[in-house]
Design a protein around this motif. Structure first.
Motif, short mmCIF file in Angstrom:
data_model
loop_
_atom_site.label_atom_id
_atom_site.label_comp_id
_atom_site.label_asym_id
_atom_site.label_seq_id
_atom_site.Cartn_x
_atom_site.Cartn_y
_atom_site.Cartn_z
N ILE A 2 0.85 -1.18 0.00
CA ILE A 2 0.00 0.00 0.00
C ILE A 2 0.89 1.24 0.00
O ILE A 2 1.81 1.35 0.82
CB ILE A 2 -0.92 0.02 1.23
N LEU A 3 0.62 2.15 -0.91
CA LEU A 3 1.33 3.42 -0.95
C LEU A 3 0.45 4.47 -0.29
O LEU A 3 -0.74 4.58 -0.59
CB LEU A 3 1.63 3.81 -2.39
N ALA A 4 1.02 5.23 0.63
CA ALA A 4 0.25 6.24 1.36
C ALA A 4 1.02 7.56 1.34
O ALA A 4 2.25 7.59 1.23
CB ALA A 4 0.00 5.80 2.80
N GLY A 5 0.27 8.66 1.43
CA GLY A 5 0.91 9.96 1.43
C GLY A 5 0.19 10.96 2.30
O GLY A 5 -1.03 10.91 2.46
N ASP A 6 0.96 11.86 2.89
CA ASP A 6 0.45 12.99 3.66
C ASP A 6 0.95 14.24 2.96
O ASP A 6 2.13 14.58 3.03
CB ASP A 6 0.97 12.92 5.10
#
Length: 329
Positions: A2-6
């Protein structure tokens, strides 16, 4: 994977996560200066190029701005984001954009007790929870309680009208109206907002600005320097600016708690709160939080906690990515 970003106005954090039998494990994280890139895709290209490329199954990004039909124009960045364009760039079918405070709200539910600092003890109750976070901007969200679990709800409450409570704050409003016209809470409760308060106090003649202070502010990040000097009580302009900031922060947190009927508690997130924790704990914040007339007793019964873990929005985005795959939430 899973790729996540803030994605924020100052920095963008990208993380790669893997589901394990007990948790989501961060495999790799990297921070990028947002203003140095023309798009999120440019950051993702660099992130993918700086390490191994395991197959992705889902991606989720928390964005400081409203999300409408899978698209967003970031509030403090010249970026336009689109779930379909990101899916094509990443070669993955499951991509979701969340408001950054919605992502943070998901993340708050995953934090350990050691990641939280209680500012005001409250009654142990199930119910809605409010999330407020000052950083580059001001974000607000609600965790709606359906009787069994919480559901994060995004808002753009940080852009609602600033409501002064006394003559000093009325003066602040008038000062900022001359510059901005509309004055939102974000113009006051943010890093730039703290410097706006400082400038108002300085230009109002509350205290003179010495040359050493002017030079330090000119050479660094103004909001950060005002908070640091204010905490150290090295100059009354900064000390009073920080006092006023903490009081208005508490008042708006109380406003949000009333609107959300957040009897389940209030989380104070964002990058500023952990840095000024001693000021938030001295009673200035909680006194303003509960100063709601006939509802003061209710507000004093609500637990208020500061999130010390700045990764909450990234964790929340990763958790939503897991939900896209049908995993546990």
């Amino acid at each position: 994977m899973i790729l996540a970003g803030d994605i924020g106005g100052t920095k963008t954090i990208i993380g790669l996560f893997e589901e394990t039998p007990t948790c989501l494990q961060a495999i790799r994280e990297e921070t990028f200066p947002s203003q140095s890139y023309g798009s999120l895709e440019a950051i993702l290209d660099q992130f993918k190029g700086s390490g191994s490329r395991p197959p992705l199954h889902a991606a989720c990004f928390g964005v400081a701005g409203p999300i409408i039909e899978g698209k967003s124009k970031a509030t403090n960045l010249p970026w336009e984001l689109d779930e379909r364009a990101l899916a094509a760039a990443l070669h993955v079918s499951r991509v979701k954009l969340l408001n950054d405070l919605e992502a943070a709200a998901y993340g708050m539910l995953q934090l350990d007790p050691t990641d939280l600092r209680v500012m005001q003890p409250g009654l142990p109750r199930k119910g809605n929870i409010a999330v407020i976070a000052a950083g580059t901007g001001l974000g607000e969200a609600i965790l709606y309680w359906d009787g069994a679990q919480h559901h994060p709800i995004a808002t753009e409450g940080g852009h609602a009208d600033f409501a002064p409570r006394n003559d000093l704050e009325i003066g602040l409003l008038r000062y900022l109206q001359k510059e901005f016209g509309h004055v939102s809470y974000e113009r006051v409760l943010s890093g730039p907002g703290l410097f706006n308060i400082y400038r108002f106090l300085r230009d109002s003649g509350i205290a003179p600005e010495p040359e050493w202070l002017r030079l330090r502010i000119a050479e660094g990040d103004p909001g950060t320097l005002v908070s640091e000097i204010g905490l150290a009580e090295e100059h009354p302009l900064c000390t009073q600016a920080l006092d006023l900031f903490a009081s208005i922060y508490g008042a708006e947190a109380g406003n949000l708690a009333l609107k959300a009927f957040a009897v389940g508690g209030v989380y104070v997130g964002g990058g500023i709160a952990p840095k000024i924790l001693p000021k938030l704990q001295d009673g200035t914040f909680t006194s303003a939080f509960a100063d709601k007339g006939r509802f003061a007793e209710l507000l004093r019964s609500i637990e208020v906690e500061v999130a010390l873990n700045l990764r909450a929005p990234l964790i929340g985005a990763a958790q939503y990515g897991l939900m896209l795959l049908g995993g546990r939430s």
